[in-house]
Write a protein that holds these residues in place. Structure first.
Motif, short mmCIF file in Angstrom:
data_model
loop_
_atom_site.label_atom_id
_atom_site.label_comp_id
_atom_site.label_asym_id
_atom_site.label_seq_id
_atom_site.Cartn_x
_atom_site.Cartn_y
_atom_site.Cartn_z
N LEU A 47 14.24 24.34 48.05
CA LEU A 47 12.95 25.03 47.96
C LEU A 47 11.81 24.03 47.79
O LEU A 47 10.71 24.22 48.32
N ASN A 48 12.12 22.95 47.10
CA ASN A 48 11.14 21.89 46.89
C ASN A 48 10.65 21.33 48.23
O ASN A 48 9.48 20.99 48.39
N ILE A 49 11.56 21.25 49.18
CA ILE A 49 11.20 20.66 50.49
C ILE A 49 10.13 21.50 51.18
O ILE A 49 9.21 20.96 51.77
N ILE A 50 10.25 22.81 51.07
CA ILE A 50 9.23 23.64 51.74
C ILE A 50 8.07 23.96 50.79
O ILE A 50 6.90 23.86 51.18
N TYR A 51 8.36 24.29 49.56
CA TYR A 51 7.29 24.70 48.64
C TYR A 51 6.63 23.49 47.97
O TYR A 51 5.40 23.36 47.94
N GLY A 52 7.46 22.59 47.47
CA GLY A 52 6.91 21.44 46.74
C GLY A 52 6.09 20.53 47.63
O GLY A 52 5.04 20.01 47.22
N TYR A 53 6.55 20.34 48.86
CA TYR A 53 5.88 19.36 49.73
C TYR A 53 4.84 19.98 50.66
O TYR A 53 3.91 19.31 51.07
N THR A 54 5.04 21.27 51.05
CA THR A 54 4.05 21.85 51.98
C THR A 54 3.21 22.96 51.34
O THR A 54 2.22 23.37 51.92
N GLY A 55 3.65 23.46 50.18
CA GLY A 55 2.87 24.49 49.50
C GLY A 55 3.17 25.92 49.94
O GLY A 55 2.58 26.86 49.43
N TYR A 56 4.11 26.09 50.87
CA TYR A 56 4.47 27.45 51.30
C TYR A 56 5.60 27.96 50.40
O TYR A 56 6.69 27.37 50.38
N LEU A 57 5.36 29.04 49.68
CA LEU A 57 6.35 29.56 48.74
C LEU A 57 7.06 30.79 49.32
O LEU A 57 6.47 31.87 49.40
N SER A 91 2.74 16.48 52.55
CA SER A 91 1.76 16.55 51.46
C SER A 91 0.36 16.78 52.02
O SER A 91 -0.44 17.53 51.43
N ALA A 92 0.07 16.14 53.15
CA ALA A 92 -1.24 16.34 53.77
C ALA A 92 -1.42 17.79 54.20
O ALA A 92 -2.49 18.39 54.03
N ILE A 93 -0.32 18.37 54.71
CA ILE A 93 -0.37 19.79 55.12
C ILE A 93 -0.62 20.66 53.89
O ILE A 93 -1.39 21.62 53.94
N ARG A 94 0.04 20.31 52.79
CA ARG A 94 -0.11 21.09 51.57
C ARG A 94 -1.57 21.06 51.08
O ARG A 94 -2.12 22.08 50.69
N GLU A 95 -2.18 19.88 51.15
CA GLU A 95 -3.56 19.77 50.65
C GLU A 95 -4.54 20.49 51.56
O GLU A 95 -5.42 21.21 51.09
N ALA A 136 -5.16 17.72 57.93
CA ALA A 136 -3.94 17.01 58.35
C ALA A 136 -3.84 17.00 59.86
O ALA A 136 -3.52 15.97 60.48
N SER A 137 -4.13 18.12 60.46
CA SER A 137 -4.07 18.23 61.91
C SER A 137 -5.09 17.29 62.57
O SER A 137 -4.80 16.61 63.55
N MET A 138 -6.29 17.25 61.99
CA MET A 138 -7.36 16.39 62.52
C MET A 138 -6.98 14.91 62.39
O MET A 138 -7.44 14.07 63.15
N SER A 139 -6.10 14.64 61.40
CA SER A 139 -5.69 13.24 61.19
C SER A 139 -4.48 12.86 62.04
O SER A 139 -3.90 11.79 61.85
#
Lengths: 414, 306
Positions: free
Chosen positions: B45-55, B179-183, B188-191
């Motif tokens: 769960l950490n991989i999807i929620y912790g790193y991307t913020g999708y719970l 992490s960039a996606i999460r923030e 992130a896309s622009m970068s």
């Protein structure tokens, strides 16, 4: 070489002597491990079942303990019980604890098939006999599994339950039946048996569908059932399903000649209080102890009347099927200990075969097959009828067990 | 950089060695098995929620899918349980691929939609009309495959896999992208971060771990019902454990599971009547005073938490 073989022989002899000593010396108490659901969806029935077992332990200890034939003496029993909160994962962990850490002598399952299911492989791999009180799933007793470490002490397997009901439907000349069931093992296996039995009897099943366990509105489904013109409707589900179904039926304005739901047999007061007298009057259900009393046939343990009097005097609540099942499990364990020549799990299981079919307890005839499934008891059909004390669920079929004349067609309730 | 990798390796090694040694001292294997399972799920769960913020509230759907897929190939195809575990993981990935369009939603909408998807799968599996395929509501029974020890070591392997995967992601460019996606997904896309690809990859990895864990759980208990493996409690526990320990770290989910699942068993056995209130109070205190989990205590002191 010779010295090594002598040493090996000595070691084997020592090990054998030690293992003999394990069962040759009587334990100070017989530890009985069990679980109960102190919360969650099984809590109501589970705690009552546990109360019944606790009462048996208290009663037997008051007499100096349970007689253990292997030691030819009475030994006090001690219940080791944990709360599994109706969670199967926690239950599995706790069953494991009872077996491996508490090292209980006898293992008793929690209420129902779901909480019993996780105990079965554990009991089998650790070679501990599991006393299954109310886990009635047929899957637990399949001949191909050849599992000797389980015995169903109370009710018959759920697929056996509706056989008398099918006979009753045929007896009153019903030709068209609608069957609705909640999608769980217990309800589904009953529905399946009724469906196949009715078909074999030449009765047309006009409606045969399932709904999720969580269903709380049956209005639309009732209309769809009515459209198939059945004479009788059988709904199988948990008590929440039955309650919603009966409430919706009462307010629907529909009328069928026979309406059957299973849970009044298990929790009559709960269903009655939830739906009201008008909605439950004349409804059919199974009848199980304590609603049916085999006082005359009982040849082992107290009769239901005596048990009820003693239990309530000791401060217990009103008894129900779960209480009886818990107490009955205690009786069967006591009988097994009293008959087994050795204090081993295998000997206990073998001893059960020796008295299977010969003892009649307050719960009915105790008879198990080779797989440990209960085959002695059957569930008569009952109907909620008015008595001097108000509405009661009375056995009406088979006629030899009837306490009242059935009312068919079932009159429309006001 | 090297220091970071070293701390990750140490945490992983200590965790794994603990679960190798403790069974020799403590008999309740299933409790340890469950603890490993929740740790693996929490890392997944950490991989999807912790790193991307999708719970995903419906994370248990992958677990249930894995449990059923693994059990069915054992029952019908008589495959080895280890291969069945792999099939469980891959089936969860397949289910995850079907659900990728859910990423059109965000925040609470995504969480609820994933929960609905999990419930939908549960009802499909429990449908009596599919009895010949899934056994419907009648549940799975495969005593012939029961092997508690083998399942235990398999779960240890899955825990190792989840820890290593989570550790690598955390220290990799992939992890930075997540992490960039999460923030801020737009930034992130622009970068130059391929948001859809990265997010989907982490989603499927997360599903794979849950599927493996589910299949191994099914193998361990060998008799189960749809409600056992699709139980929302499993998903809720995983979320609470990861929140309690601290999301986006390797050690947070381990600490969270260790403390909360340990307490769950201890209070549940010693004083079950106080269980709900004790557990509820603990979570309320956490939300009020440590919203970023226990590891935030260390982070505040400048400790580089692995």
């Amino acid at each position: 070489m010779l010295r090594r073989s002598v040493m090996r022989s000595l070691l084997v002899a020592a090990a054998l002597a030690a293992s003999f000593a394990v069962w040759a010396s009587p334990p100070s108490m017989i530890k009985i491990g069990t679980l109960y659901a102190g919360s969650g969806k099984f809590s109501q029935a589970s705690t009552r079942q546990y109360d019944g077992l606790k009462y048996w332990a208290k009663e037997i200890n008051a007499k100096g303990g349970v007689y253990v034939k292997a030691f030819d003496k009475k030994i006090p029993v001690k219940l080791v019980a944990y709360n599994d909160q109706s969670s199967t994962t926690l239950a599995a962990s706790l069953y494991n604890r009872l077996i491996t850490q508490d090292r209980v002598n006898l293992l008793v399952a929690d209420y129902g098939s779901v909480l019993t299911s996780v105990a079965i492989p554990l009991a089998r791999v650790h070679k501990v006999l599991l006393f299954d009180e109310t886990g009635t799933s047929g899957k637990f007793f399949e001949p191909k599994d050849k599992n000797r470490y389980i015995v169903l002490t109370g009710l018959p397997t759920s697929s056996e339950w509706p056989k008398v009901l099918a006979d009753f439907m045929q007896h009153v000349g019903i030709k068209k039946v609608a069957i609705l069931y909640a999608s769980n093992d217990w309800s589904g296996s009953q529905a399946d048996t009724l469906n196949s039995t009715l078909k074999s009897l030449g009765v047309e099943v006009t409606f045969y569908e399932s709904v999720p366990d969580s269903t709380s509105s049956y209005s639309t489904i009732l209309r769809r059932i009515a459209a198939t013109n059945p004479e009788a409707v059988a709904e199988f589900g948990y008590s929440t399903n039955d309650i919603a179904f009966l409430q919706n039926y009462a307010s629907s304005g529909l009328h069928f000649k026979m309406m059957f739901v299973p849970n009044p047999a298990l929790h009559f007061d709960v269903v009655r209080n939830a739906v009201g007298d008008a909605a439950i009057k004349n409804v059919y259900s199974y009848v199980a102890p304590p609603l049916i009393r085999y006082n005359k046939q009982v040849n082992f343990g107290p009769t239901l009347d005596r048990f009820e009097a003693a239990y309530t005097k000791a401060g217990g609540k009103n008894i129900d099927l779960s209480t009886v099942a818990g107490y009955n499990t205690g009786l069967i364990m006591g009988k097994a200990l009293a008959e087994a020549p050795k204090f081993t799990q295998e000997s206990l299981r073998d001893s059960i075969d020796t008295f299977s079919g010969k003892i009649f307890t307050l719960d009915g005839l105790f008879k198990v097959n080779a797989e440990g499934a209960q085959i002695g008891e059957s569930l008569p059909v009952g109907q909620v009828l008015p008595t001097k004390k108000g509405l009661a669920l009375l056995p009406v079929f088979p006629l030899k067990n009837a306490a009242a004349k059935y009312v068919y067609p079932q009159p429309a309730n006001p | 950089m090297l220091k970071g990798w070293r701390s990750t390796a140490i945490v992983t090694a200590i965790t794994l060695v603990t679960f190798i040694v403790v069974p020799k001292l403590y008999d309740n294997q299933f409790l340890l098995f469950n603890m490993m399972m929740y740790m693996a799920l929490a890392q997944g769960l950490n991989i999807i929620y912790g790193y991307t913020g999708y719970l995903p509230f419906g994370y248990v759907g992958f677990f249930g899918a894995g449990a059923y897929a693994g059990a069915l190939v054992i029952i019908f195809l008589h495959w080895m349980p280890l291969i069945a575990v792999l099939v469980g993981g891959l089936t969860a990935v397949l289910f995850g691929m079907v659900l990728i369009p859910l990423f059109r939603l965000s925040g609470a909408y995504f969480s609820i939609a994933s929960l609905a998807a999990s419930e939908a799968l549960y009802y499909v599996v429990a449908n009596p009309h599919l009895e010949k395929i899934t056994q419907g509501p009648y549940g799975i029974s495969m005593p012939q495959a029961y092997d508690a020890n083998a399942a235990y070591w398999t779960m240890l392997g899955i825990l190792a896999l989840s820890l290593v995967t989570s550790g690598i992601i955390r220290r990799s460019r992939f992890g930075l992208a997540l992490s960039a996606i999460r923030e801020n997904p737009l930034s992130a896309s622009m970068s130059g971060v391929n948001v859809v690809q990265m997010r989907s990859l982490s989603w499927l990895l997360s599903a794979f771990i849950a599927g493996l864990a589910g299949a191994t759980f099914g193998w361990y208990i060998s008799v189960f019902y749809p409600e056992t493996v699709f139980s929302l409690t499993i998903g809720v526990f995983t979320i609470v454990f990861i929140l309690f320990g601290g999301i986006g770290t390797l050690i947070g989910p381990i600490i969270g599971t260790l403390i909360l699942y340990g307490l769950y068993n201890y209070i549940g056995i010693s004083t079950p009547q106080y269980f709900q209130i004790a557990y509820g109070l603990l979570i309320v205190l956490l939300v009020l005073f440590l919203p970023n989990g226990l590891v935030s205590l260390l982070k505040r002191r400048g400790v580089d938490v692995p």
